[in-house]
Scaffold this active site. Structure first.
Site, PDB file in Angstrom:
ATOM      1  N   ASP A 137       0.821  -1.283  -0.437  1.00 58.25           N
ATOM      2  CA  ASP A 137      -0.336   0.351   0.421  1.00 58.25           C
ATOM      3  C   ASP A 137       1.294   1.244   0.412  1.00 58.25           C
ATOM      4  O   ASP A 137       2.125   1.538   0.991  1.00 58.25           O
ATOM      5  CB  ASP A 137      -0.676  -0.374   0.951  1.00 58.25           C
ATOM      6  CG  ASP A 137      -2.257  -0.449   1.160  1.00 58.25           C
ATOM      7  OD1 ASP A 137      -1.865  -2.187  -0.136  1.00 58.25           O
ATOM      8  OD2 ASP A 137      -2.568  -1.019   1.717  1.00 58.25           O
ATOM      9  N   HIS A 195       3.722  -2.384   3.434  1.00 56.10           N
ATOM     10  CA  HIS A 195       3.777  -1.364   2.478  1.00 56.10           C
ATOM     11  C   HIS A 195       5.350  -0.980   1.663  1.00 56.10           C
ATOM     12  O   HIS A 195       6.430  -1.260   2.426  1.00 56.10           O
ATOM     13  CB  HIS A 195       3.645   0.216   3.906  1.00 56.10           C
ATOM     14  CG  HIS A 195       2.298  -0.471   4.794  1.00 56.10           C
ATOM     15  ND1 HIS A 195       2.334  -0.999   5.471  1.00 56.10           N
ATOM     16  CD2 HIS A 195       1.304   0.613   3.501  1.00 56.10           C
ATOM     17  CE1 HIS A 195       1.051  -0.504   5.634  1.00 56.10           C
ATOM     18  NE2 HIS A 195       0.463   0.603   5.141  1.00 56.10           N
TER      19      HIS A 195
END
Length: 256
Positions: A67, A211
């Site tokens: 993300d 991430h």
């Protein structure tokens, strides 16, 4: 602390409810046709790698998802993933797509998937419908302008969503089944725990939240991928994971 079963906050009128962590993975019927376009050729970038014939109804598949990028660490992550032949899904923030166009094209060219993570990483339920639509559509357009493809999956920031957001977004909402909170790991020993916890809690059909904006996470990817492969996992994109499962626009999905 690892979240083993993540719920999604749903607002409905004045009340609040929690969606259960149950996905729709038990439905194994024909998947709808892929209507996405092939990416346009880009200078110095190969055509998209063809989709693989991985049957995740049989194979031990897991989807690594990243993300909040693309960012300064995304190209290095692609470098690390390339020799492993693992594929991942990148839920990109739209306003970062054009400034990182070469990296975004490379994501597609190397066989990974791009998902929509809104234009500005906004909390969507409190926004008017027009603003929600703009957050999603601007990201769709930015990715298409750069790569020639449009994302087929969507992840609402903070996993905060409701029925209205799902309806307006018009894309399957992909959450996760394993959240090792990698963004909290600042020291090597904490990153080692993230790897241990992720491997321990991953199950076939799972989706792992990571991430690519977090340098220590990127550095840990070769070890994480190697450990998962030793467990017999195929590392696939979200669309590969759900091949054969028709995903409902607006529906939440946490695992196959």
């Amino acid at each position: 602390m690892l979240i083993r079963s993540t719920a999604v906050l749903v607002t409905a009128g004045a009340g609040l409810a929690l969606l259960s962590a149950c996905g729709h993975g038990h439905h194994r019927i024909h998947v709808t046709a892929d209507r996405t376009q092939q990416p346009r050729p880009a200078r110095g970038t190969a055509q998209a790698t063809p989709s693989r014939a991985v049957d995740c109804a049989v194979a031990r598949c897991v989807a690594l998802t990243f993300d909040d990028g693309p960012g300064p660490h995304t190209a290095r992550l692609l470098d690390l993933l390339r020799p492993t032949r693992a594929r991942a899904t990148f839920f990109v923030v739209g306003r970062q797509v054009r400034p990182n166009a070469a990296v975004v094209r490379r994501i597609v060219a190397e066989g990974h998937e791009i998902g929509n993570h809104t234009w500005s990483h906004a909390r969507l339920p409190g926004l008017p419908e027009g603003a929600i639509r703009a957050e999603v559509d601007r990201t769709q357009d930015a990715v298409h302008d750069v790569t020639g493809v449009r994302p087929r999956v969507f992840r609402p920031p903070y996993a905060v969503t409701d029925a209205r957001v799902g309806r307006v977004a018009g894309l399957p909402q992909v959450m996760w089944s394993v959240d090792p909170m990698d963004w909290r790991a600042r020291k090597p020993e904490r990153m080692k725990r993230v790897i241990e916890e992720t491997v321990r809690d991953t199950r076939p059909g799972g989706i792992v939240l990571l991430h690519d904006t977090h340098g220590p996470t990127v550095s840990a990817i070769p070890e994480l991928v190697a450990r998962l492969k030793r467990q017999g996992y195929e590392l696939v994109t979200v669309s590969e994971l759900f091949r054969g499962v028709p995903l409902r626009p607006g529906g939440p999905y946490r695992h196959r």
